[in-house]
Design a protein around this motif. Structure first.
Motif, PDB file in Angstrom:
ATOM      1  N   ILE A 143      76.504  18.686  67.767  1.00  0.00           N
ATOM      2  CA  ILE A 143      76.651  17.325  67.006  1.00  0.00           C
ATOM      3  C   ILE A 143      75.504  16.423  66.958  1.00  0.00           C
ATOM      4  N   SER A 144      74.471  16.668  67.826  1.00  0.00           N
ATOM      5  CA  SER A 144      73.309  15.731  67.870  1.00  0.00           C
ATOM      6  C   SER A 144      72.361  16.518  66.977  1.00  0.00           C
ATOM      7  N   GLU A 152      85.794  14.238  65.611  1.00  0.00           N
ATOM      8  CA  GLU A 152      85.935  15.592  65.002  1.00  0.00           C
ATOM      9  C   GLU A 152      86.106  16.860  65.715  1.00  0.00           C
ATOM     10  N   THR A 169      81.295  14.271  64.521  1.00  0.00           N
ATOM     11  CA  THR A 169      81.438  13.284  65.423  1.00  0.00           C
ATOM     12  C   THR A 169      82.265  13.796  66.609  1.00  0.00           C
TER      13      THR A 169
END
Length: 119
Positions: A108-109, A5, A2
């Motif tokens: 992250i995606s 994070e 995330t």
């Protein structure tokens, strides 16, 4: 991973806590974000009125500066002839931060192979 994070991971790397500050200050009409490094912590400021995805990109751009060891953001003195708001080719510092923003976003995606195959 995330966004929180990511911030924590960068905080660990630079060995300082990072505080995030959305703003609607008029001084940020032409600037999407910025950061300040103090001896004890880092503050990242970004426009709180932008769409969430753009705020995240601005955050990741500023984190990119920190990961590259940049101590400040250099801003252009004049507009480009194109008049584009986003002037990413200002200098090497901005290009490096923009590249890391793109890489962080892509990491992250990223979907797992199963989620890519099945939905």
């Amino acid at each position: 991973m995330t966004a929180c994070e990511v911030v924590e991971a960068v905080s660990t790397v630079i060995r300082k806590p990072i505080f995030l500050e959305p703003t609607v200050d008029d001084r940020f009409k032409m600037t999407t974000g910025g950061f300040a490094v103090t001896p004890e912590f880092v503050v990242i400021v970004f426009r709180g009125i932008d769409p969430h995805a753009y705020q995240m990109h601005s955050l990741f751009h500023e984190l990119g500066h920190l990961l590259c060891g940049h101590r400040m953001c250099d801003r252009p003195g004049t507009q480009l002839e194109s008049g584009a708001v986003d002037q990413l080719l200002w200098n090497e510092t901005e290009r490096e931060a923009e590249f890391l923003a793109y890489k962080i976003t892509s990491l992250i995606s990223r979907k797992t192979r199963n989620s890519q195959a099945f939905g």
